[in-house]
Design an enzyme around this catalytic site. Sequence first.
Site, mmCIF file in Angstrom:
data_model
loop_
_atom_site.group_PDB
_atom_site.id
_atom_site.type_symbol
_atom_site.label_atom_id
_atom_site.label_comp_id
_atom_site.label_asym_id
_atom_site.label_seq_id
_atom_site.Cartn_x
_atom_site.Cartn_y
_atom_site.Cartn_z
ATOM 1 N N ARG A 19 -5.778 -10.215 -11.685
ATOM 2 C CA ARG A 19 -5.756 -9.978 -13.122
ATOM 3 C C ARG A 19 -4.482 -10.551 -13.717
ATOM 4 O O ARG A 19 -3.507 -10.800 -13.021
ATOM 5 C CB ARG A 19 -5.867 -8.486 -13.433
ATOM 6 C CG ARG A 19 -4.688 -7.661 -12.933
ATOM 7 C CD ARG A 19 -4.797 -6.211 -13.377
ATOM 8 N NE ARG A 19 -5.787 -5.472 -12.612
ATOM 9 C CZ ARG A 19 -6.110 -4.202 -12.860
ATOM 10 N NH1 ARG A 19 -5.529 -3.550 -13.846
ATOM 11 N NH2 ARG A 19 -7.014 -3.595 -12.118
ATOM 12 N N GLY A 20 -4.511 -10.740 -15.031
ATOM 13 C CA GLY A 20 -3.402 -11.375 -15.725
ATOM 14 C C GLY A 20 -3.669 -12.863 -15.847
ATOM 15 O O GLY A 20 -3.991 -13.529 -14.858
ATOM 16 N N CYS A 128 -0.383 -3.390 -22.322
ATOM 17 C CA CYS A 128 -1.008 -4.060 -21.189
ATOM 18 C C CYS A 128 0.059 -4.502 -20.183
ATOM 19 O O CYS A 128 1.208 -4.060 -20.237
ATOM 20 C CB CYS A 128 -1.891 -5.229 -21.619
ATOM 21 S SG CYS A 128 -3.101 -5.628 -20.304
ATOM 22 N N ASP A 197 -3.858 -13.555 -23.714
ATOM 23 C CA ASP A 197 -4.840 -14.235 -22.885
ATOM 24 C C ASP A 197 -5.261 -15.543 -23.518
ATOM 25 O O ASP A 197 -5.715 -16.455 -22.823
ATOM 26 C CB ASP A 197 -6.054 -13.331 -22.652
ATOM 27 C CG ASP A 197 -5.754 -12.262 -21.620
ATOM 28 O OD1 ASP A 197 -6.094 -12.472 -20.449
ATOM 29 O OD2 ASP A 197 -5.171 -11.229 -21.984
ATOM 30 N N ASN A 207 -5.740 -10.809 -26.920
ATOM 31 C CA ASN A 207 -5.052 -10.079 -25.849
ATOM 32 C C ASN A 207 -5.823 -8.790 -25.556
ATOM 33 O O ASN A 207 -6.853 -8.511 -26.161
ATOM 34 C CB ASN A 207 -3.602 -9.779 -26.253
ATOM 35 C CG ASN A 207 -2.745 -9.364 -25.075
ATOM 36 O OD1 ASN A 207 -2.764 -10.003 -24.020
ATOM 37 N ND2 ASN A 207 -1.984 -8.294 -25.224
ATOM 38 N N LYS A 208 -5.331 -8.024 -24.624
ATOM 39 C CA LYS A 208 -5.996 -6.797 -24.194
ATOM 40 C C LYS A 208 -6.388 -5.938 -25.390
ATOM 41 O O LYS A 208 -5.657 -5.818 -26.365
ATOM 42 C CB LYS A 208 -5.074 -6.019 -23.256
ATOM 43 C CG LYS A 208 -5.658 -4.749 -22.678
ATOM 44 C CD LYS A 208 -6.956 -4.998 -21.919
ATOM 45 C CE LYS A 208 -6.770 -5.985 -20.797
ATOM 46 N NZ LYS A 208 -8.068 -6.292 -20.113
ATOM 47 N N LYS A 233 -2.010 -21.055 -22.236
ATOM 48 C CA LYS A 233 -2.839 -20.001 -22.808
ATOM 49 C C LYS A 233 -3.309 -20.342 -24.228
ATOM 50 O O LYS A 233 -4.034 -19.567 -24.845
ATOM 51 C CB LYS A 233 -2.083 -18.671 -22.814
ATOM 52 C CG LYS A 233 -1.833 -18.123 -21.407
ATOM 53 C CD LYS A 233 -1.073 -16.820 -21.448
ATOM 54 C CE LYS A 233 -0.819 -16.293 -20.042
ATOM 55 N NZ LYS A 233 -0.003 -15.065 -20.043
#
Length: 323
Positions: A19-20, A128, A197, A207-208, A233
Amino acid sequence: MKLMFVTETAEKIKSMEIRGAGRIARAAAEALRDHALAVKAQNNTAFRQDMERAAAELVATRPTAVSLPNAVHFVMAGLGAAKTTEEAQVSVIRRAEEFINSSRHAVEKIAEFGARHIRDGDVILTHCNSEAALGCMIEAHRQGKEIEVFATEVRPRNQGHITIRTLNDAGIRTNFIVDSAVRSFINDVDLVIVGADAVTVNGAVVNKIGTSQVAHTASEARVNVIVAAETYKFAPRTVVGELIQIEERPPGEVLADEIAKTLPHVTVRNPAFDVTPAEFIDLIVTEQGAIPPQMAYVIIREYLGWEIGEFHTAFDMNANNGE
């Protein structure tokens, strides 16, 4: 030919074992490198087709994090010029290693640039688990700045638990709060630092889930918001109007299946990300320096190396899936 480590990497990305956005991108590059080393192809055309199948499998795992297709695009970009199988193999391996190394150095540079925007005594809120955002805080702490952090829980996958462990191990004083408590503590905060992200051409940040609410609350309280994001990104295909697909995760992450079965009139919605408009963001810190969100197009044009024609053809998800 499909080698198991490509599929294994894809499954780990899909299940969030990896993840990430940065880690996902590096894992994809590593999988393509290892695949190129192991694949047995009769000729250059067969090798390229095999690599393209592997690339498509990796890209299809997480639709929102553009670091994944950007990493794959970078690794695969030299195949068109390769005249032999050996040249093609060398190109994939070399470019994969280059991406992995530059990705790791990018986080270090972001930490260096981001720490400059953190003052001694600042109280920081983060949401996050962002390698780049955490790097800024850890570097500021390493420089001797006294900081304190509020870290959110990040439901439903609880990435905040990883964040507080990292901050704790770095010796940074940290407050752990539930996501819905952000407004209760925002007046105690001097600065918000989050990761990303994806960053669109107009400077909006994906993003989250919950990031947009954090940024809106910070704007209302006149607290600056900094986004820490590697250049890979940034989302090139948003230049031609393509929207970033927001991934919706399985409902079982939110409500156990055995409970959901007893609630026939309840539908669980579980989007993994949301979009924060550019007007709620004060600065985006990249490895190339800090920019206002309105300059996102410069990053896409200068550093990602996409040509306009490629936006419609490279790793088209629907085409690869036969839709």
